[in-house]
Design a protein around this motif. Structure first.
Motif, mmCIF file in Angstrom:
data_model
loop_
_atom_site.group_PDB
_atom_site.id
_atom_site.type_symbol
_atom_site.label_atom_id
_atom_site.label_comp_id
_atom_site.label_asym_id
_atom_site.label_seq_id
_atom_site.Cartn_x
_atom_site.Cartn_y
_atom_site.Cartn_z
ATOM 1 N N SER A 53 -83.331 6.358 -36.806
ATOM 2 C CA SER A 53 -83.031 4.583 -36.497
ATOM 3 C C SER A 53 -82.812 4.893 -34.972
ATOM 4 N N GLN A 54 -83.169 4.207 -34.631
ATOM 5 C CA GLN A 54 -83.076 4.089 -32.308
ATOM 6 C C GLN A 54 -83.120 5.511 -31.731
ATOM 7 N N THR A 73 -86.740 2.890 -37.182
ATOM 8 C CA THR A 73 -86.881 2.074 -36.940
ATOM 9 C C THR A 73 -86.269 2.007 -34.974
ATOM 10 N N GLN A 74 -87.325 1.656 -34.428
ATOM 11 C CA GLN A 74 -87.677 1.660 -32.988
ATOM 12 C C GLN A 74 -86.912 2.776 -33.005
ATOM 13 N N ASN A 76 -88.059 6.650 -30.701
ATOM 14 C CA ASN A 76 -89.245 6.457 -29.812
ATOM 15 C C ASN A 76 -90.000 8.183 -30.036
ATOM 16 N N ASP A 93 -90.820 0.830 -38.536
ATOM 17 C CA ASP A 93 -90.810 -0.222 -37.651
ATOM 18 C C ASP A 93 -90.264 -0.079 -35.993
ATOM 19 N N GLY A 94 -91.407 -1.352 -35.249
ATOM 20 C CA GLY A 94 -90.801 -1.009 -33.904
ATOM 21 C C GLY A 94 -90.825 0.567 -33.169
ATOM 22 N N ALA A 95 -91.136 1.382 -34.270
ATOM 23 C CA ALA A 95 -91.350 2.964 -32.715
ATOM 24 C C ALA A 95 -92.311 2.551 -32.080
ATOM 25 N N ASN A 96 -91.896 3.344 -31.119
ATOM 26 C CA ASN A 96 -92.963 3.337 -30.326
ATOM 27 C C ASN A 96 -93.641 5.128 -30.900
#
Length: 177
Positions: A53-54, A73-74, A76, A93-96
Motif C-alpha cells: 500500500s502506498q 491500495t494507492q 503508484n 483501490d485508488g492505485a495509479n
C-alpha cells in the motif's frame, strides 16, 4: 539483491530501493508499505499477500509476478510492466496504473475501485468479477478482455477500446459507456 537483504534493510528504515533487481524473489506476506521500487526488476517474483500500500513501483518490471491477494491500495504503478502477472483477489483501490502494461494479466475478483487505468494496456486481460467502480479507463485498451460479471459502475470509459471484449453480466452505466 536477495529478498532477505531487502527485508532487513526495510526493517532498519530504508524505503528507497530504486532499480533493485529482485527477479524471482520470494517475498510472500511481507509488509513493504510505502516502499519505493521504481524501475525495479521483480519479474517472476512471489509477492502474494504482500502489503505494498502506498508503494511506488513506477516503471517496475513485474512481468509474470505473483501478486495474488496483494494490497496495492494507492500504489503508484505508472508505466509498470505487469504482462502476465497474477493479481487475483488483489486490492488496487485508488492505485495509479496509468500507461501500465497488463497484457494477459489475471485480475479475477480484483478490487480496482477508483483506480487510474488511463491509457493502460489491458489487452486479453481477465477481469472476471473485478470491481472497477469509479475507475478511470479513458483511452485504455480492453480489447479481447474478459469482463464477465465485472462492476464498472460510474467508470470512465471515454475512448476505451472494448473490441471483442466479453461483457457478459457486466454492470455498465449506459451514460458512461
Amino acid at each position: 539483491m536477495k529478498a532477505d537483504e531487502l527485508l532487513a534493510q526495510y526493517a532498519a528504515g530504508k524505503r528507497d530501493f530504486t532499480e533493485v533487481n529482485l527477479s524471482e524473489a520470494f517475498l510472500e506476506g511481507a509488509d513493504l508499505s510505502g516502499v519505493i521500487l521504481d524501475r525495479a526488476i521483480l519479474d517472476g517474483a512471489d509477492l502474494s499477500r504482500v502489503n505494498l500500500s502506498q508503494a511506488s513501483l513506477i516503471e517496475a518490471d513485474l512481468n509474470g509476478a505473483n501478486l495474488n491477494q496483494a494490497n496495492l491500495t494507492q500504489a503508484n504503478l505508472n508505466g509498470a510492466i505487469l504482462d502476465g502477472a497474477i493479481l487475483e483477489g488483489a486490492i488496487l483501490d485508488g492505485a495509479n496504473l496509468s500507461e501500465a502494461d497488463l497484457t494477459i494479466a489475471k485480475l479475477i475478483n480484483t478490487n480496482l475501485r477508483e483506480a487510474d487505468l488511463q491509457e493502460a494496456n489491458l489487452n486479453a486481460v481477465s477481469l472476471t468479477e473485478a470491481d472497477l467502480s469509479h475507475a478511470d479507463l479513458a483511452k485504455a485498451d480492453l480489447s479481447q478482455a474478459d469482463l464477465k460479471n465485472a462492476e464498472l459502475h460510474e467508470a470512465n470509459l471515454n475512448q476505451t477500446n472494448l473490441d471483442d471484449a466479453n461483457l457478459e453480466g457486466t454492470i455498465l452505466d449506459e451514460d458512461k459507456a
